[in-house]
Design a protein around this motif. Structure first.
Motif, PDB file in Angstrom:
ATOM      1  N   HIS A   1      -5.000   0.588  -8.720  1.00  0.00           N
ATOM      2  CA  HIS A   1      -4.662  -0.789  -9.074  1.00  0.00           C
ATOM      3  C   HIS A   1      -3.427  -0.844  -9.970  1.00  0.00           C
ATOM      4  CE1 HIS A   1      -8.926  -2.548  -8.156  1.00  0.00           C
ATOM      5  NE2 HIS A   1      -8.358  -1.957  -7.125  1.00  0.00           N
TER       6      HIS A   1
ATOM      7  N   LEU B   1      -0.504  -0.340  -7.618  1.00  0.00           N
ATOM      8  CA  LEU B   1      -0.394  -1.533  -6.784  1.00  0.00           C
ATOM      9  C   LEU B   1       0.194  -2.697  -7.573  1.00  0.00           C
ATOM     10  CD1 LEU B   1      -0.988  -3.164  -4.216  1.00  0.00           C
ATOM     11  CD2 LEU B   1      -3.348  -3.416  -5.013  1.00  0.00           C
TER      12      LEU B   1
ATOM     13  N   VAL C   1      -1.447  -1.721   1.519  1.00  0.00           N
ATOM     14  CA  VAL C   1      -2.685  -1.437   0.798  1.00  0.00           C
ATOM     15  C   VAL C   1      -3.643  -0.813   1.810  1.00  0.00           C
ATOM     16  CG1 VAL C   1      -4.516  -2.409  -0.633  1.00  0.00           C
ATOM     17  CG2 VAL C   1      -2.226  -3.419  -0.676  1.00  0.00           C
TER      18      VAL C   1
ATOM     19  N   THR D   1      -5.957  -7.425  -4.605  1.00  0.00           N
ATOM     20  CA  THR D   1      -4.611  -7.654  -4.068  1.00  0.00           C
ATOM     21  C   THR D   1      -4.389  -9.131  -3.766  1.00  0.00           C
ATOM     22  OG1 THR D   1      -4.717  -5.456  -3.042  1.00  0.00           O
ATOM     23  CG2 THR D   1      -2.963  -6.927  -2.312  1.00  0.00           C
TER      24      THR D   1
ATOM     25  N   VAL E   1       3.546  -7.502   1.774  1.00  0.00           N
ATOM     26  CA  VAL E   1       2.291  -6.829   1.429  1.00  0.00           C
ATOM     27  C   VAL E   1       1.457  -6.704   2.699  1.00  0.00           C
ATOM     28  CG1 VAL E   1       0.239  -6.841  -0.024  1.00  0.00           C
ATOM     29  CG2 VAL E   1       2.376  -7.847  -0.873  1.00  0.00           C
TER      30      VAL E   1
END
Length: 624
Positions: free
Chosen positions: A498, A501, A518, A529, A545
């Protein structure tokens, strides 16, 4: 390919970047409340409108309030409990097959003895009947088809429901442990090492060890290649090219996956990794001498004047200031890790890259005593194959995803991938690197590569995974005697995932040139997310993304995301039944742990079957 010019100054000052990140994080943490009762829901996707974000007054505050309100107006919430929408691409027989396969994967005896069970079934049923049985069960669940024509219907069906494909030709050599060990030891030891055993100053981590030479041991989530000869590497390259072309021919926005160890002699990856790690370690040592230890990798700076003074005191003869002659006029008089890494530049022979700093002599020295002409040519051919694949991907409109591998190969793999990104990611993201977040150094790796992309103006592109080699890596580190590179527990890995990310998502919000996939089956990570995307005002149609899951797993995550408009992809393996058996064996082992730990997918499958039975939709057929 390896030309690395001295890195220019940031287009934006580092302080400005850090300030923007602080403002960004401050903005997204504000309380967002609904200012409208209007709410629509369709296909399990809720779109909420209206918000206010108090507390951002003063200069620029009004603009940020407007930005937050606009982000909230576009906020999308995906419901992963809606089985009708999650499984609308499947008929009832496919749902039943999933239940049967997942249940079988939970039996330890069947999983542990899966190879013996399948060999016995093949003898009893015969090859043709066995192939049909596999296509009705395990093969049909996890593999798309036998060739690029066979897989088109499934790719088109998934695409019609909003799910794209990452094609992966999953044929693997089914070789014995003895043969695997022999191939690995032959291909990871140089001629110089064979002639002068123990005389070169190599680190044990970056040397081949017989007890770990079968790299398949303890690995369920990744395919393994063993070097045979240069002709075999050329065959692998041709296979990857066919996969790239198949991806380009079946969809407009596909991915294709490759592995570096399939494209050349792993000896080069071991040696180059050792060089890169030693350079980085040397920089950290020098930073500690200037009182900069304890800082994150990108925060460490070396003052060149102090660097020269320190090295002179050690008795070094070299002009270390001169190493950075392109930066002598730099007003800051400092360098960071990225500047330091630029010392590895273009040389006449590829083997000349394999040099390390000698503190005592103040000069660069070769890692090994000598390289044969053939070894140098093997290294060059590996780089040429990588370049050929990148060009084919660009021409076919396909994004190339470079898979991560073991830590003793990965520094070299990441550096080669980064060089491809610098060449091919100038206008759009073509090459994606993979970051394994179970590694302690994952955050440093991500932040340094993002920073380099920002300085040089190319598109950062990453796939984030948790990692596939944990048990093997831990055991190897313990037995050989080096620090365990893996985070201590699953919770630490989650936090690292995380953290990486969030950093990339913040970068996307700042300049829209970063991209991330992801790649996770973890529903909490996917929800995290989505929350962060809503906070940052990142909308699905920007295609910055992406989400990724394996074919045959976690459809309750993939398809609701796709129908909500998010770019989501299935990792789609294909190949002849008899030649993908090693892949299916690993899927069975991986699913054992997955299905024992999470019952939700089976519960949702049962729920949808019961719903169809109760509503008279048991004979439902997907329309696309």
């Amino acid at each position: 390919m390896f030309y690395v010019k001295t890195v220019p100054a940031l287009k934006r000052a580092r302080a400005d970047i850090h300030f923007k990140r602080l403002v960004l994080n401050r903005a997204v943490r504000c309380t967002v409340t609904s200012s409208s009762t209007a709410q629509t829901e369709h296909d399990g996707v809720r779109i909420r409108g209206g918000s206010e974000c108090p507390g951002l007054s003063g200069r620029g505050g009004r603009r940020r309030e407007g930005t937050a309100a606009a982000a909230a107006a576009n906020e999308i919430s995906v419901d992963f409990e809606q089985t009708r929408e999650a499984y609308k691409s499947k008929d009832s027989l496919e749902l039943l097959r999933s239940l049967v396969v997942f249940k079988l994967c939970s039996y330890d005896f069947l999983v542990d003895k899966n190879k013996e069970v399948m060999d016995l079934a093949k003898k009893i049923l015969g090859q043709k009947t066995f192939d049909q049985f596999m296509k009705m069960t395990f093969y049909g669940q996890f593999v798309a088809g036998e060739d690029h024509n066979d897989i088109k219907p499934l790719i088109q069906k998934n695409h019609s429901y909003g799910v794209g494909s990452v094609l992966d030709y999953s044929v693997e050599e089914d070789i014995s442990q003895e043969e695997a060990e022999r191939k690995e030891m032959d291909s990871c030891v140089s001629a110089a090492e064979k002639e002068n055993i123990g005389k070169d100053h190599r680190e044990r981590k970056y040397q081949a060890h017989k007890q770990f030479s079968d790299r398949r041991g303890g690995v369920t989530g990744a395919r393994t290649y063993f070097y045979a000869d240069e002709a075999k590497c050329d065959q692998h390259m041709e296979t990857f090219i066919k996969c790239i072309k198949a991806s380009g021919g079946s969809s407009m926005d596909g991915f294709s996956a490759i592995k570096m160890t399939a494209l050349g002699r792993p000896q080069f990856l071991l040696q180059f990794s050792e060089v890169l790690v030693k350079w980085r370690r040397f920089f950290t040592f020098l930073a500690s001498q200037q009182g900069k230890d304890g800082l994150e990798a990108l925060e460490q700076r070396l003052e060149l004047t102090q660097l020269q003074e320190f090295m002179t005191k050690l008795g070094a003869n070299g002009d270390f200031y001169g190493w950075f002659k392109g930066r002598k006029e730099d007003s800051t008089g400092c360098i960071d890790m990225l500047d330091w890494n630029s010392l590895i530049d273009d040389r006449t022979k590829i083997s000349d890259l394999l040099v390390v700093p000698n503190v005592e002599l103040g000069k660069l020295e070769p890692l090994l005593g000598k390289f044969t002409v053939e070894e140098d040519q093997q290294m060059k051919r590996m780089l040429q194959r990588v370049d050929v694949l990148a060009k084919h991907a660009l021409e076919s409109g396909v994004r190339l995803m470079v898979d991560a591998e073991q830590t003793y190969f990965q520094p070299a793999i990441s550096r080669l991938t980064l060089e491809m990104q610098r060449t091919y990611n100038g206008e759009k993201p073509v090459i994606f690197n993979t970051y394994q977040c179970y590694l302690k150094e994952a955050y440093d790796n991500v932040t340094m590569d993002v920073e380099l992309s920002r300085r040089e103006g190319w598109h950062f592109a990453a796939k984030l995974v948790r990692g596939a080699y944990m048990y093997q890596e831990r055991e190897r580190a313990k037995e050989i005697g080096y620090e365990d590179p893996i985070n201590p527990d699953y919770e630490s890995t989650n936090r690292m995932y995380h953290r990486c990310l969030d950093y990339v998502l913040d970068e996307i919000a700042l300049n829209r040139k970063a991209n991330v996939m992801v790649a996770s089956h973890n529903e909490d990570t996917v929800k995290h997310t989505l929350t962060r995307m809503n906070e940052l005002g990142l909308i699905p149609t920007e295609n910055k993304v992406y989400f990724g899951q394996l074919l045959g797993m976690c459809d309750q995550i993939s398809f609701p995301l796709g129908q909500a408009g998010f770019p989501v992809y299935k990792y789609v393996p294909y190949g002849p039944v008899n030649e993908v058996m090693p892949y299916l064996s690993r899927r069975a082992q991986e699913n054992r742990g997955f299905m024992k730990g999470a019952q939700k997918e089976r519960e949702l499958l049962w729920k949808e079957l019961k719903r169809r039975l109760a509503s008279g939709e048991l004979l439902y057929k997907p329309v696309y």
